[in-house]
Design a protein around this motif. Structure first.
Motif, PDB file in Angstrom:
ATOM      1  N   VAL A 576       0.858  -1.187   0.000  1.00  0.00           N
ATOM      2  CA  VAL A 576       0.000   0.000   0.000  1.00  0.00           C
ATOM      3  C   VAL A 576       0.894   1.236   0.000  1.00  0.00           C
ATOM      4  O   VAL A 576       1.935   1.261   0.662  1.00  0.00           O
ATOM      5  N   MET A 577       0.459   2.249  -0.724  1.00  0.00           N
ATOM      6  CA  MET A 577       1.275   3.465  -0.843  1.00  0.00           C
ATOM      7  C   MET A 577       0.380   4.690  -0.714  1.00  0.00           C
ATOM      8  O   MET A 577      -0.728   4.722  -1.274  1.00  0.00           O
ATOM      9  N   ASN A 604       6.799  -0.988  -5.876  1.00  0.00           N
ATOM     10  CA  ASN A 604       6.024  -2.169  -6.268  1.00  0.00           C
ATOM     11  C   ASN A 604       4.649  -2.163  -5.611  1.00  0.00           C
ATOM     12  O   ASN A 604       4.152  -3.193  -5.150  1.00  0.00           O
ATOM     13  N   ALA A 605       4.026  -1.002  -5.562  1.00  0.00           N
ATOM     14  CA  ALA A 605       2.761  -0.872  -4.835  1.00  0.00           C
ATOM     15  C   ALA A 605       1.607  -1.538  -5.584  1.00  0.00           C
ATOM     16  O   ALA A 605       1.550  -1.538  -6.812  1.00  0.00           O
ATOM     17  N   ASP A 606       0.663  -2.075  -4.791  1.00  0.00           N
ATOM     18  CA  ASP A 606      -0.538  -2.711  -5.334  1.00  0.00           C
ATOM     19  C   ASP A 606      -1.771  -1.824  -5.187  1.00  0.00           C
ATOM     20  O   ASP A 606      -2.674  -1.865  -6.006  1.00  0.00           O
ATOM     21  N   ILE A 607      -1.811  -1.049  -4.108  1.00  0.00           N
ATOM     22  CA  ILE A 607      -2.900  -0.106  -3.854  1.00  0.00           C
ATOM     23  C   ILE A 607      -2.250   1.238  -3.573  1.00  0.00           C
ATOM     24  O   ILE A 607      -1.404   1.356  -2.686  1.00  0.00           O
ATOM     25  N   ARG A 657      -4.219  -2.741  -8.478  1.00  0.00           N
ATOM     26  CA  ARG A 657      -4.154  -3.858  -9.404  1.00  0.00           C
ATOM     27  C   ARG A 657      -5.249  -4.870  -9.091  1.00  0.00           C
ATOM     28  O   ARG A 657      -5.455  -5.809  -9.837  1.00  0.00           O
ATOM     29  N   PHE A 658      -5.945  -4.665  -7.957  1.00  0.00           N
ATOM     30  CA  PHE A 658      -7.126  -5.458  -7.634  1.00  0.00           C
ATOM     31  C   PHE A 658      -8.363  -4.756  -8.197  1.00  0.00           C
ATOM     32  O   PHE A 658      -8.354  -3.535  -8.383  1.00  0.00           O
ATOM     33  N   VAL A 696     -10.561   0.812   1.658  1.00  0.00           N
ATOM     34  CA  VAL A 696      -9.461   1.763   1.531  1.00  0.00           C
ATOM     35  C   VAL A 696     -10.042   3.170   1.445  1.00  0.00           C
ATOM     36  O   VAL A 696     -10.909   3.433   0.588  1.00  0.00           O
ATOM     37  N   ILE A 697      -9.593   4.057   2.322  1.00  0.00           N
ATOM     38  CA  ILE A 697     -10.051   5.444   2.324  1.00  0.00           C
ATOM     39  C   ILE A 697      -8.839   6.346   2.099  1.00  0.00           C
ATOM     40  O   ILE A 697      -7.782   6.165   2.700  1.00  0.00           O
TER      41      ILE A 697
END
Length: 837
Positions: A576-577, A604-607, A657-658, A696-697
């Motif tokens: 998370v970033m 390499n963040a996903d969110i 990416r989700f 996620v907020i």
């Protein structure tokens, strides 16, 4: 304020820059204005295999490159050289996008009847000119130093294609040398000192070589080569590339030859070869800093090796015969028994200790004489052999049947111990003979290359292409057999050009800001080849000019890469970033979305929760920044415009990416012109991760304490976080404009966890201002459902300039639902009175 400090610092640096003074005195144009287009510096370390790079890093010989990798500013990939694995072929692919442009470093040019040597100006120019007619040269308007080709560069120095007397005289004119000596006196004295040290080491190493029965001629030749290539050319490249950067050249391509030269002599893993890598590493550090402090362009630096080196046995030492004499023996029978065998370069028979009686006997029987200066007419009836390295070609004067080719191939492999022979049969199939049997390519690639070869599919298809080259031999000989030690046909202990596992595997260190397509080997290792680097560099530098599309047949297929489900992460974990991107305006006032992309990739963040995101705003070039960044990263996104001025929007975004499901976006507090407060808001999405649903907020709080208190109260209410069921995980990200000692911060930590405080590996780090972080106002808060695996913060040169904030990255994980601990404290109301905050 920060911008003014940076501009002042840069003015001081420019005023005392030796590079700029040298440029002025040499009448080089350094008056170029700031360009909105980025620049690219490509550094080639010739011949350094990925295995040797990793060994050098492990032994501390390349400390700067090691530092870059630790900072995660680069993506470390393998680089497949293509075939032949030699610089003229690789640079043709990198600079023009042309695969298998030449059949070897040395080959017989059928049309002219001459031997082509690719370090000679005539042949480098001929091949480069032909490539320019059919492909778009990468270096148009740029600089090319110490390469084979100019590739359209406006300046090309010490390149084989342009190595004429006029260019050498121009570089070495007395007054220019005097100016350089005046300004670089200390550096030149240091170079002289290093050269003397290198000379002493070379003499000592020569004694060792003679003790090991190496050729004394080769040992003597190696001494000046070592000093000139390893020291003088290296330092010359340092100055020339820095001058090109000062001039604002859009693309600069420089090649360091020192390691490759020494590796040929002593072997790729030898201390002799590795000695010079620390010097190259220091020059790269100097170039990198010059590139990242340029006032003209935003430069990125690519570092790669065109191929590796294979540790080899010398064929002549192993068998007692040169490859020329082995071909002579193999062709003593059959339809070619009366034909002479010509080797067109005397360097193919360097060793004097070959049995002269045997050679004389063969020449008496066959009437064979050495070919020197032979004409096309004289050669058309002869067998011609070229083999300057571990790959060679045998050119036949007549067409043979399949059976006759097979007989000669069997003789070369069986009697003469040539590791591999290839030829085309009458059905158009590529046949391969080695000690294990007869095979067909590409179907039987594992028998020819070995099961462990990383690029087995690429090499087998490139062998088919190479054998079809109009100047390839009727028989192709190679020193590669996966069951034996590799062999080279000349006097060298390190070799390349053939299909070996090390010689075809270089490396590529790619900045994250360059959009790259990658490939995957069977081992799942990511790699690129020359055509992928060509495409990526073209689109980065010549972004306003379309690139003629290469077909899959020519360019090969490669998939876009960012990060795939589960890659580099344990099951159930994700990155998370949170990042205030300052409308993609850096602290140098340049609008650069690609820099933001580079920083995001380094985590390499996903969110990714972004604040201060523009859409269609004139002052930031009309970009839809959230969509632009998400498209480059191949991610889903949602944008919420907190402010809208007749279509020019400003707000928040979440990328993932989700899959994303939008829950809610709303203002927390409105704008107040009297108090000069802008509207503030928040957005809420849900993502379905591999471990389950996550809330996620993302938010951005105000500058005044009173409005931050009100915004916190609303965000903690039942309409937002307070209304989320207790069993559902929550992540809250944002720029809160509030530090760890503030009441707002403590209000959130009553029910959520600050990930920076609960990471065992790092201490909390400040996030503002990026160039000199002093306060920690950007936070990631998470519910107790998560395990906090790690927290990081990129502080690369790009991160420090891309925005006025630094991001925070956290790797979080969720246990499987069946074992997830949901015994959270009983939830109480999160509605907190303003006075309490």
């Amino acid at each position: 304020m920060f911008n003014r400090i940076i501009q002042f610092k840069r003015r001081i640096r420019r005023a005392f820059s030796r590079t700029r003074w040298v440029a002025r005195l040499l009448n080089r144009d350094i008056s170029a204005a700031h360009s909105d287009n980025p620049g690219l510096v490509i550094i080639q370390i010739d011949g350094l295999a990925r295995k040797q790079l990793e060994a050098a890093i492990a032994k501390g010989r390349m400390p700067f490159i090691s530092k870059l990798l630790r900072q995660n500013h680069y993506d470390k990939l393998s680089f497949y050289s293509g075939l032949p694995s030699t610089t003229p072929a690789v640079q043709a692919e990198v600079m023009f996008g042309a695969r298998c442009a030449v059949p070897a470093f040395q080959f017989f040019h059928r049309e002219s009847g001459k031997t082509a040597m690719m370090y000679e100006q005539e042949w480098a120019h001929r091949v480069g000119e032909q490539l320019s007619k059919t492909h778009q040269p990468l270096l148009e308007g740029g600089r090319s130093y110490s390469n084979i080709y100019a590739a359209g560069a406006s300046e090309a120095r010490l390149c084989a294609e342009t190595m004429d007397l006029a260019s050498i005289r121009e570089m070495t004119s007395g007054w220019k040398l005097a100016i350089v000596f005046l300004l670089y006196g200390f550096t030149i004295l240091r170079v002289i000192g290093l050269s003397l040290l290198e000379l002493f080491i070379a003499l000592f190493d020569m004694i060792r070589g003679l003790a090991g029965q190496q050729s004394w001629r080769a040992e003597l030749h190696c001494i000046p080569s070592r000093v000139i290539v390893s020291i003088a050319m290296r330092e010359w490249l340092r100055i020339m590339i820095k001058l090109a950067i000062a001039e604002g050249s859009p693309i600069v391509f420089g090649n360091f030859l020192g390691y490759d030269e020494q590796s040929h002599r002593r072997g790729p893993g030898s201390l002799f070869a590795h000695w010079g890598l620390k010097g190259i590493d220091g020059v790269i550090r100097d170039i990198y800093r010059a590139a990242h402090t340029s006032d003209v362009r935003d430069y990125e630096v690519v570092i790669y090796s065109d191929h590796g080196q294979q540790h080899t046995q010398i064929y002549e030492t192993k068998t007692g015969l040169s490859i020329h004499d082995a071909v002579v023996r193999a062709f003593t029978e059959g339809p070619l028994r009366d034909r002479r065998v010509r080797h067109l370069d005397k360097r193919l028979t360097r060793r004097d200790q070959v049995d002269q009686r045997w050679r004389r006997l063969l020449r008496t029987k066959r009437g064979d004489q050495k070919a020197t200066g032979s004409s096309e007419e004289e050669l058309k009836d002869d067998i011609v052999v070229t083999a300057l390295g571990p790959i060679g070609h045998v050119y036949l004067p007549i067409k043979l049947s399949d059976g006759e080719k097979e007989t000669y191939a069997r003789s070369l492999v069986g009697k003469e111990q040539v590791p591999l022979v290839l030829y085309y049969d009458s059905q158009g199939h590529l046949r391969a003979h080695n000690s294990s049997g007869e095979w067909r390519l590409p179907e039987d690639a594992r028998h020819v290359l070995g099961n462990g070869h990383l690029f087995i599919d690429e090499v087998s298809h490139d062998l088919v292409r190479l054998a079809k080259h109009p100047d390839s031999g009727d028989l192709i000989i190679s020193g590669w057999n996966p069951l034996q030690d590799a062999v080279t046909f000349v006097d060298e202990n390190g070799a390349h050009g053939s299909i070996g596992s090390d010689e075809t595997r270089g490396f590529a260190l790619m900045p994250h800001s360059i959009q790259l397509h990658h490939r995957r080997a069977k081992s799942e290792e990511r790699y690129i080849r020359g055509v992928d680097l060509y495409r990526a560099a073209w689109h980065f530098v010549h972004r306003d000019r379309p690139l003629k599309m290469l077909s899959d047949h020519e360019g090969g297929r490669a998939a876009p890469y960012y990060k795939r489900q589960g890659e580099h992460s344990p099951s159930g974990s994700f990155q998370v970033m949170t990042y205030n991107i300052h409308s993609c305006v850096g602290i140098d006032d340049k609008v650069r979305p690609e820099r933001i992309v580079s920083v995001i990739k380094s985590c390499n963040a996903d969110i990714i929760a972004l604040q201060e995101v523009d859409s269609n705003r004139y002052q930031t070039k009309g970009h839809e920044q959230a969509k632009l960044i998400a498209d480059v990263l191949s991610m889903s996104h949602h944008f919420y415009a907190i402010s809208d001025w007749s279509g020019e929007q400003y707000g928040l975004a979440i990328l993932s990416r989700f899959p994303i499901m939008h829950v809610k976006s709303a203002h927390l507090t409105p704008s107040n012109h009297a108090l000069r407060s802008e509207a503030r808001g928040a957005m809420w999405i849900q993502v379905e991760t591999s471990a389950g649903l996550v809330n996620v907020i993302n938010t951005h709080f105000g500058l005044r304490q009173e409005e931050r208190q009100r915004q916190a109260e609303i965000l903690l209410s039942e309409n937002w976080i307070g209304g989320i069921p207790q069993h559902e995980p929550v992540i809250l990200c944002g720029d809160f404009n509030a530090g760890p000692r503030s009441a707002v911060y403590h209000a959130f930590t009553k029910s959520l966890v600050d990930v920076q405080l609960h990471s065992r590996k790092v201490r909390p780090k400040a996030t503002f201002a990026s160039i000199l972080p002093v306060v920690r106002i950007d936070h990631i808060f998470a519910s107790g459902h998560f395990n906090i695996r790690s927290v990081s913060q990129p502080r690369t040169p790009t991160a420090k300039v891309a925005s006025d904030h630094l991001p925070v990255c956290a790797e979080l994980s969720l246990p499987p639902k069946s074992v997830r601990d949901v015994s959270m404290p009983e939830k109480t109301s999160h509605t907190v009175p303003v006075q309490a905050i």
